[in-house]
Design a protein around this motif. Structure first.
Motif, short mmCIF file in Angstrom:
data_model
loop_
_atom_site.label_atom_id
_atom_site.label_comp_id
_atom_site.label_asym_id
_atom_site.label_seq_id
_atom_site.Cartn_x
_atom_site.Cartn_y
_atom_site.Cartn_z
N ARG A 46 0.82 -1.21 0.00
CA ARG A 46 0.00 0.00 0.00
C ARG A 46 0.86 1.27 0.00
O ARG A 46 0.74 2.13 0.85
CB ARG A 46 -0.94 0.01 1.20
CG ARG A 46 -1.91 -1.14 1.16
CD ARG A 46 -2.85 -1.10 2.31
NE ARG A 46 -3.69 -2.28 2.25
CZ ARG A 46 -4.30 -2.81 3.28
NH1 ARG A 46 -4.18 -2.25 4.46
NH2 ARG A 46 -5.03 -3.87 3.16
N TYR A 47 1.74 1.34 -0.98
CA TYR A 47 2.59 2.52 -1.11
C TYR A 47 1.79 3.77 -1.49
O TYR A 47 2.18 4.87 -1.18
CB TYR A 47 3.65 2.29 -2.19
CG TYR A 47 4.81 1.44 -1.75
CD1 TYR A 47 5.44 1.67 -0.54
CD2 TYR A 47 5.28 0.41 -2.54
CE1 TYR A 47 6.50 0.90 -0.13
CE2 TYR A 47 6.34 -0.37 -2.15
CZ TYR A 47 6.95 -0.12 -0.94
OH TYR A 47 8.00 -0.88 -0.55
N ASP A 48 0.70 3.57 -2.20
CA ASP A 48 -0.07 4.71 -2.72
C ASP A 48 -0.76 5.45 -1.58
O ASP A 48 -1.41 4.86 -0.74
CB ASP A 48 -1.10 4.22 -3.73
CG ASP A 48 -0.46 3.41 -4.84
OD1 ASP A 48 0.61 3.82 -5.30
OD2 ASP A 48 -1.03 2.36 -5.20
N GLU A 49 -0.61 6.75 -1.58
CA GLU A 49 -1.21 7.57 -0.53
C GLU A 49 -2.66 7.93 -0.83
O GLU A 49 -3.43 8.18 0.08
CB GLU A 49 -0.40 8.84 -0.33
CG GLU A 49 0.98 8.57 0.22
CD GLU A 49 1.79 9.84 0.39
OE1 GLU A 49 1.24 10.93 0.19
OE2 GLU A 49 2.98 9.73 0.71
N ARG A 50 -3.01 7.96 -2.10
CA ARG A 50 -4.37 8.36 -2.47
C ARG A 50 -5.20 7.13 -2.81
O ARG A 50 -4.72 6.17 -3.40
CB ARG A 50 -4.31 9.29 -3.67
CG ARG A 50 -3.59 10.57 -3.32
CD ARG A 50 -3.76 11.58 -4.42
NE ARG A 50 -3.22 12.85 -3.99
CZ ARG A 50 -2.13 13.37 -4.52
NH1 ARG A 50 -1.50 12.76 -5.49
NH2 ARG A 50 -1.69 14.53 -4.08
N GLY A 51 -6.45 7.18 -2.43
CA GLY A 51 -7.34 6.05 -2.61
C GLY A 51 -7.56 5.67 -4.06
O GLY A 51 -7.59 4.49 -4.40
N HIS A 52 -7.70 6.67 -4.92
CA HIS A 52 -7.97 6.35 -6.32
C HIS A 52 -6.75 5.72 -7.00
O HIS A 52 -6.89 4.90 -7.90
CB HIS A 52 -8.45 7.60 -7.09
CG HIS A 52 -7.44 8.68 -7.22
ND1 HIS A 52 -7.22 9.60 -6.23
CD2 HIS A 52 -6.58 8.99 -8.22
CE1 HIS A 52 -6.27 10.43 -6.62
NE2 HIS A 52 -5.87 10.09 -7.82
N VAL A 53 -5.56 6.05 -6.55
CA VAL A 53 -4.35 5.43 -7.10
C VAL A 53 -4.26 3.98 -6.63
O VAL A 53 -3.93 3.08 -7.40
CB VAL A 53 -3.10 6.23 -6.69
CG1 VAL A 53 -1.83 5.56 -7.20
CG2 VAL A 53 -3.19 7.65 -7.20
N PHE A 54 -4.58 3.75 -5.36
CA PHE A 54 -4.57 2.38 -4.83
C PHE A 54 -5.62 1.53 -5.54
O PHE A 54 -5.36 0.37 -5.89
CB PHE A 54 -4.82 2.39 -3.32
CG PHE A 54 -4.84 1.03 -2.71
CD1 PHE A 54 -3.67 0.30 -2.56
CD2 PHE A 54 -6.02 0.47 -2.28
CE1 PHE A 54 -3.68 -0.97 -2.01
CE2 PHE A 54 -6.05 -0.79 -1.72
CZ PHE A 54 -4.87 -1.51 -1.58
N LEU A 55 -6.80 2.10 -5.77
CA LEU A 55 -7.85 1.38 -6.49
C LEU A 55 -7.40 1.03 -7.90
O LEU A 55 -7.68 -0.06 -8.40
CB LEU A 55 -9.14 2.21 -6.53
CG LEU A 55 -10.32 1.58 -7.24
CD1 LEU A 55 -10.75 0.29 -6.55
CD2 LEU A 55 -11.48 2.56 -7.29
N GLY A 56 -6.67 1.93 -8.53
CA GLY A 56 -6.13 1.65 -9.86
C GLY A 56 -5.13 0.50 -9.83
O GLY A 56 -5.12 -0.34 -10.72
N ALA A 57 -4.30 0.45 -8.78
CA ALA A 57 -3.32 -0.64 -8.65
C ALA A 57 -4.03 -1.97 -8.44
O ALA A 57 -3.64 -2.98 -9.02
CB ALA A 57 -2.37 -0.35 -7.49
N VAL A 58 -5.07 -1.97 -7.63
CA VAL A 58 -5.83 -3.19 -7.39
C VAL A 58 -6.53 -3.64 -8.68
O VAL A 58 -6.54 -4.82 -9.02
CB VAL A 58 -6.86 -3.00 -6.25
CG1 VAL A 58 -7.81 -4.16 -6.16
CG2 VAL A 58 -6.13 -2.79 -4.94
N THR A 59 -7.09 -2.68 -9.41
CA THR A 59 -7.76 -3.00 -10.67
C THR A 59 -6.78 -3.57 -11.69
O THR A 59 -7.07 -4.57 -12.35
CB THR A 59 -8.45 -1.74 -11.24
OG1 THR A 59 -9.33 -1.21 -10.26
CG2 THR A 59 -9.22 -2.06 -12.50
N LEU A 60 -5.62 -2.96 -11.79
CA LEU A 60 -4.60 -3.45 -12.71
C LEU A 60 -4.15 -4.86 -12.33
O LEU A 60 -4.00 -5.73 -13.19
CB LEU A 60 -3.41 -2.49 -12.74
CG LEU A 60 -2.28 -2.88 -13.69
CD1 LEU A 60 -2.77 -2.88 -15.13
CD2 LEU A 60 -1.11 -1.94 -13.52
N ALA A 61 -3.94 -5.10 -11.04
CA ALA A 61 -3.54 -6.43 -10.58
C ALA A 61 -4.63 -7.46 -10.88
O ALA A 61 -4.34 -8.58 -11.29
CB ALA A 61 -3.25 -6.38 -9.08
#
Length: 69
Positions: A46-61
């Motif tokens: 969970r390196y991403d500080e912003r929620g939408h960036v983390f959601l993008g990482a989860v979606t990409l994974a």
């Protein structure tokens, strides 16, 4: 041997009444993909500080997992 004292406690604790196996099967269906997502470093740490960036990482994974399947 008799029943476990924890089982006989009813609403005071112990095992809940009903089918525990069916619940566990459903939990397993949800838990496996989550554990696979944790295999991706950006999701697990969970390196991403912003929620939408983390959601993008989860979606990409999730897309990568889907394509590998």
């Amino acid at each position: 041997m008799g029943r476990s004292p924890l089982r006989e406690r009813g609403s005071y604790g112990g095992r809940p009444p009903g089918s525990v196996r069916e619940r566990y099967k459903k939990r397993n269906v949800v838990g496996r993909p989550i554990n696979k997502l944790k295999g991706f470093r950006a999701v697990a740490t969970r390196y991403d500080e912003r929620g939408h960036v983390f959601l993008g990482a989860v979606t990409l994974a999730a897309i990568v997992m889907w394509l590998r399947r």
